[in-house]
Design an enzyme around this catalytic site. Structure first.
Site: not given
Length: 151
Positions: A24, A102
Site C-alpha cells: 500500500y 483501490h
C-alpha cells in the site's frame, strides 16, 4: 457554490502508511485526504473525506450523499469491496456518479480480491496506481460531472 463530492474510505484504510507498506505504500490517510482536497479544488469541487471500519456507517454516508445532493462519490471500500452486497445496493439506490478506487492492484493479489460488488455500481474503477488513483478518480469524476480545471 461549489459542488461537493464525497471520498469514502472503508476498513483498515486508517492504517495507510503503516499497514503492509510493500503493498500500500507509505502515504497515510491524511496524505490521501490532502491529495483529494487539492485535486477537487482544482476542478472547483469540494471533497468531503470520510473513513470508517464499519459497513453501516459507509452506507449511512452514501444515503446522506443523496439527501445532501452530493454531485459524486469516490469510494475505496477496502475489504467490503469483495463481500458487501449492501454497499452495492446503497450505491445503486442513490444514483450518484461513483468511481471505485483501490491503492493496490487487486487483480495481482489473492483470488478473493478479484471480485468487486462495488464495480457493478460505479461508472469507473481504478486500481494499482497507489494513492495517485484518488487523483485519477477525482479527475474522471470531474469530467463526468462536466467540471473544468480551474487556472
Amino acid at each position: 457554490m461549489a459542488q461537493t463530492i464525497y471520498v469514502l474510505n472503508g476498513p483498515n484504510l486508517n492504517l495507510l502508511g503503516t499497514r503492509e507498506p510493500e503493498i500500500y505504500g507509505r502515504a497515510t490517510l491524511a496524505d490521501v485526504e490532502k491529495l483529494c482536497a487539492e485535486t477537487a479544488a482544482g476542478f472547483g469541487l469540494v471533497a468531503v473525506c470520510r473513513q470508517s471500519n464499519h459497513e453501516g456507517q459507509l452506507i449511512d454516508w452514501i444515503h446522506q450523499a443523496r439527501s445532501e445532493k452530493v454531485a459524486g462519490l469516490v469510494i475505496n471500500a477496502g475489504g467490503y469491496t469483495h463481500t458487501s452486497i449492501a454497499l452495492h445496493d446503497a450505491l445503486v439506490g442513490v444514483q450518484i456518479p461513483t468511481v471505485e478506487v483501490h491503492v493496490s492492484n487487486v487483480f495481482a493479489r489473492e483470488d478473493f480480491r478479484h471480485h468487486s460488488f462495488i464495480a457493478k455500481a460505479a461508472f469507473a474503477s481504478l486500481c494499482g496506481f497507489g494513492i495517485d488513483g484518488y487523483r485519477l478518480a477525482i479527475t474522471g469524476l470531474a469530467a463526468k460531472l462536466g467540471a473544468s480545471a480551474t487556472a
